[in-house]
Design an enzyme around this catalytic site. Structure first.
Site, PDB file in Angstrom:
ATOM      1  CG  ASP A  79      -2.094  -1.131   1.214  1.00  0.00           C
ATOM      2  OD1 ASP A  79      -2.556  -1.290  -0.030  1.00  0.00           O
ATOM      3  OD2 ASP A  79      -2.195  -1.602   2.159  1.00  0.00           O
TER       4      ASP A  79
ATOM      5  CG  ASP B 115      -6.508  -4.023  -1.070  1.00  0.00           C
ATOM      6  OD1 ASP B 115      -7.489  -4.572  -0.691  1.00  0.00           O
ATOM      7  OD2 ASP B 115      -5.727  -3.367  -0.380  1.00  0.00           O
TER       8      ASP B 115
END
Length: 1013
Positions: free
Chosen positions: A264, A374
């Site tokens: 991320d 995601d």
């Protein structure tokens, strides 16, 4: 035969966990360790290498939150270890088993060469294999003491999410730093037993294969010498070979594994830490590639590659080598893995443009697929945008998190709003962090929806979210599972190979039409409202800066188009569209920095626009319209005086009074401009909105009703809004004042002030302007609530079978009924600049300048009429992961547009988000381009990226129907080409009478490259 399954299973588990696993390292000697605590932010290696280190003992606490401690580790390989496999093993005091949200470290040689990272599931660094004995080992280890924000499963708020509030108490206790001998035979035995035991536990109790494995393990454990695990390991492995070598069934499902490390770009850590995460993970990956020649690693997000290139050149060189060797696969083709709903259409296009160009420029590779495992749902324009960027496939994973309905396909054709289809896969393993456990293998087969039609799926393997990536243990599992009876088969291969095989095998795959709506994380349309507002403002300021810079480049001698600055600013905006920044699901530090970055971007873009306009020369005061439609509206001069002006699309006009169709009158709490009459009640709501053109009342009940709901979802506070939020609320009907604040022939305005809750206030200015039916509601909130959501409702007297919400390059229709669980699950949805409700012959739109989340519902009244209500989600107050999320001031505008068609909604959505600009300029250069034809909407005007001077125009059909028209230029046109998003020619465009002829299908996106004469 007696059933001894339980005894065997318990025996195998204990021997594996307590004896085999603990014997993997045969001998250890400790490093001599010294430490230096870096002050403040991370420092370069050179500074750390020159620092003064102090002795450091194992068992010592270290690491304040978000701190960096450098450790110098020195040691020597014992002479009698010659010929053995020797490694460094480092335990920083790891907690739990998630690599990405706690202590991590990067190990360097003393010359600054990064070797490899260490984390809870990857604690070794190779020293020698085979060792000579006597080697000196000298490392500098950069250790990050990042706090565990996920501690206690997000059960309570934490101050650790920002270095400003985290304190300085050490978080970790250093456990061990050793030079160790890896007993390879025991290590392989450990993996043999793991794979067989996990497979056994997943097979059915009546499956002969389960019992065959159990008894083989039982017999093998008889050969394990508890006093000499190392010496007996070979015999135990030999005993297990027969059950490990039985081939899989011919019909076994095939799992295409590809190494992955989902990182991320910010989430429970700031962007600065992600820069280090990339170096750590990519060091691990390139080390693993050197050890396993059958290893392939798929990696997306060009931004992360750029960080490594700029900050870790030696790691970058290793990546380039791995790409050349075919072991590293750039994928995704986007600047970052952005949110799938909130970025505007042009921004999604630029994600692909900048991402794909990076991979082509640096690796000579054009990525073929979209890699977005995601993100929290995917807009229905993606298939067309992806195909126009040269993509052939699309991968997602998150839809497996659906709260209500199981998505019916794993391999399918996804059809977008314009009819474009892209081959799509949704891995049935239900994770992008696979490790090939028995449970995962079984789940992938059990879960797979395409049985009978297809036989293969994809599994990204490796530890992720906070990085870490694949490990040698996962690779060893893959090797054992390549062809093993009772299990799916694993083949490690490039995702392009998987998609090619899957498409060939499943040519009649089913079709899914429309958005991929995630039935979870619906609050990401609203949380951290200032971050979302910064994105919306940035997108429109970028459009404006590019348009006027192009205008100046064409008409102002000596003006240089600021390509480099615009690219840099675009990349900043694209980075912050990452799927945990823009959705509002990151820690406080991330959003604090995001707001500061958006403010900086705005300053720079205002300056670039001012420079472009000034380059046109000094002269009269003019009004500039960056929108795609002609405008006739009220604008204010520098001293605040309202003036009614008419300005062409993408052009300018003198700031001169033009008589409006009819003046505004103000009578008490009634505003009237001849188009609409608005009555404000004593409580500050809209008691009546009458469309004077249609002769009908718009509202079925009071409008702009502000409702404060209790908002505590079951788990993910910043991410989720659960349906039970509707059950408890307070209507804000106690206005402290309702006051006329402007009474002018061009503008009438009433201000409503309220105080509520825990010291919150809201001031709204309701404005009607001459010549426009749009009713603006300028809102200023000082927000101090917790676990609440504020909504604004407009119940309109319309029987609308569906709502239409703007998305990227078009709009999507959603039913207003809840006939099925699929419609019921869409109790909170996303949209961009407008939501439209209509019945045959009449419609209403709700416009906004920074709001994305909303809900639409309908009821039937006792009189038989239908009330359809759209409610905007204005602001939330989650406490996890940011305890102060959304607290403080918010300023934004939304508007009601009576009598609106879809075309009106599109035009007014642009108008509200692109205010007219008043500036001094000489003359009136023609607009760069002028589009003619209903539904033809210009989205972007810029100069070509290759510095050729060509003008690039991106436009689309915005009504949802066919469109014909022309595009005329404000410069001599020598030629025109239709291109893909990367401005590569597809075909020549037709030119008729000096203009480009246009013929668009519904919602078609068209990019034109115009050559100047």
């Amino acid at each position: 035969m007696h059933d001894e399954s339980r005894r065997i299973e318990e025996r195998v588990q204990r021997l594996h966990d307590q004896r085999i696993k603990t014997a993997v390292y045969a001998a250890t000697v400790p490093f001599e360790v010294e430490a230096w605590q870096a002050p403040g932010e991370p420092v370069p290696f050179e500074e750390a290498a020159a620092a003064s280190y102090q002795p450091f003992a194992m068992g010592t606490p270290w690491g304040p939150p978000w701190g960096t401690t450098w450790f110098r580790m020195r040691g020597q390989v014992p002479a009698d270890w010659a010929g053995k496999r020797v490694e460094a093993v480092i335990d920083l005091g790891f907690t739990g088993d998630w690599p990405g949200n706690q202590a991590e470290a990067l190990v360097h040689l003393t010359d600054g060469t990064p070797l490899k990272a260490v984390n809870p599931l990857n604690q070794y660094v190779a020293i020698a294999n085979p060792a000579r004995g006597g080697e000196t080992v000298d490392y500098l280890v950069e250790a990050a003491s990042n706090p565990d924000i996920l501690a206690d499963n997000f059960s309570r708020p934490t101050p650790l999410g920002d270095k400003l509030t985290a304190g300085d108490k050490p978080l970790y206790t250093f456990r061990a730093a050793d030079i160790a001998v890896l007993d390879e035979e025991v290590w392989h035995l450990d993996l043999d037993v793991q794979v067989l035991r996990e497979l056994m536990m997943e097979l059915g109790e009546h499956d002969p294969r389960r019992h065959e494995i159990a008894h083989a393990l039982d017999r093998a454990m008889d050969l394990l010498d508890l006093d000499d695990v190392s010496g007996s390991a070979t015999a135990v492995r030999e005993a297990l070979k027969p059950v490990l070598s039985k081939p899989a069934h011919a019909s076994a499902h095939t799992i295409s594994g590809v190494g992955h490390a989902h990182i991320d770009s910010a989430w429970l850590w700031p962007i600065r830490e992600t820069k280090r995460k990339t170096s750590r993970t990519f060091s691990n990956v390139t080390s693993l590639a050197a050890e396993y020649d059958d290893f392939i690693f798929a990696c997306s997000q060009a931004q992360q590659y750029e960080w490594v290139r700029d900050n870790y050149p030696k790691v970058w060189a290793r990546i380039q080598e791995s790409v050349k060797n075919g072991q590293w696969a750039p994928v995704g083709g986007m600047w970052v893995e952005s949110d799938g709903n909130l970025p505007g259409g042009e921004a999604v296009a630029r994600q692909f443009i900048h991402g794909k160009r990076f991979f082509m420029d640096h690796f000579g590779i054009e990525t073929k697929g979209v890699w977005l495992p995601d993100s929290f749902g995917y807009n229905a324009a993606y298939p067309q945008i992806a195909k126009l960027a040269g993509n052939e496939w699309f991968l997602t994973q998150k839809i497996s998190w659906n709260q209500t309905n199981k998505f019916p396909h794993h391999t399918f054709w996804w059809e977008g709003i314009d009819g474009t289809r892209i081959f799509t896969h949704f891995p049935p393993v239900d994770t992008y962090n696979a490790r090939f456990s028995g449970e995962e293998m079984s789940r992938a087969v059990r879960n797979y929806s395409e049985k009978g039609g297809a036989s293969r799926s994809l599994a990204p393997f490796g530890w992720g979210d906070g990085g870490g990536g694949p490990t040698r243990e996962i690779m060893e599992r893959a090797r054992r599972l390549a062809d093993l009876e009772g299990s799916a088969k694993v083949v490690v291969e490039h995702p392009d190979e998987f998609f090619a095989k899957a498409r060939e095998e499943y040519q009649d795959a089913p079709v899914w039409v429309g958005e991929l709506y995630l039935e979870l994380h619906r609050a990401t349309y609203t949380s951290q409202a200032r971050t979302k507002q910064g994105n919306r403002r940035s997108e429109h300021l970028l459009r404006e800066a590019e348009l006027w810079a192009t205008t100046a480049a064409l008409h102002a001698p000596g003006y240089a188009y600021p390509q480099e600055k615009l690219d840099r600013l675009w990349k900043t905006v694209l980075l912050h569209q990452f799927h945990d920044i823009l959705p509002g699901s990151s820690i406080a530090w991330v959003h604090r920095e995001a707001e500061a970055e958006y403010a900086r971007v705005a300053r720079e873009l205002h300056a670039l626009t001012a420079e472009a306009v000034a380059a046109l020369g000094a002269g009269d005061t003019r009004v500039f319209n960056a929108g795609p439609y002609d405008r006739a509206e009220v604008v204010r001069t520098a001293d605040g005086t309202p003036v009614y002006v008419e300005v062409p699309a993408s052009g300018s006009a003198p700031l001169a009074d033009t008589a409006p169709p009819q003046p505004v009158t103000v009578d008490g709490r009634v505003l009237d401009n001849g188009l609409v009459r608005v009555e404000v009640a004593e409580d500050g709501t809209l008691s009546s909105v009458r469309d004077l053109r249609a002769g009908r009342e718009v509202l079925a009940e009071p409008g702009n009703l502000l409702r404060l709901h209790t908002d505590l979802p079951n788990y993910w506070d910043a991410w989720d809004i659960d349906k039970h939020y509707k059950n408890r609320y307070t209507d804000l009907l106690d206005a402290s004042s309702v006051t006329v604040v402007e009474q002018d022939p061009l503008i009438g305005a009433i201000r409503v002030e309220r105080a509520f809750g825990k010291g919150s206030t809201i001031t709204q200015t309701l404005t009607v302007r001459a010549g426009s039916p749009r009713i603006d509601i300028e809102t200023d909130i000082d927000w101090h609530e917790t676990e609440k959501i504020l909504k604004a409702a407009f119940p309109v007297d319309i029987r609308a079978p569906h709502s239409s919400a703007e998305i990227q390059f078009g709009h999507i229709q959603r039913p207003t009924h809840t006939n099925t669980s699929w419609e019921s699950a869409r109790f909170e949805v996303s949209g961009h600049r407008w939501v439209h409700l209509a019945e045959p012959g009449y419609g209403v739109a709700v416009i906004n300048d920074s709001t994305y989340g909303h809900d639409v519902s309908r009821t039937v009244r006792e009189d038989g009429g239908t009330t359809t209500t759209v409610r905007l989600s204005l602001v939330r107050a989650p406490r996890i992961p940011d305890p102060e999320a959304d607290q403080g001031r918010h300023r934004f505008t939304y508007a009601l547009l009576p009598g609106a068609t879809i075309e009106d909604a599109v035009a007014e959505g642009y108008a509200l988000n692109l205010p007219l600009r008043v500036a001094d300029a000489a003359g009136a250069p023609e607009p760069v381009v002028s589009a003619e034809g209903e539904g033809v909407t210009v989205e972007a005007v810029k100069l070509a990226d290759d510095a050729s001077g060509d003008v690039v125009v991106r436009l689309y059909e915005s009504r949802g129907g066919r469109a014909t028209g022309t595009l005329r230029t404000g410069f001599p046109l020598a030629g025109a080409q239709i291109t893909d998003l990367l401005e590569r020619p597809l075909q020549d465009a037709e030119i008729t009478d000096g203009a480009v002829a246009l013929a668009l299908r519904p919602f078609q996106i068209l990019t034109l490259r115009l050559r100047r004469g």
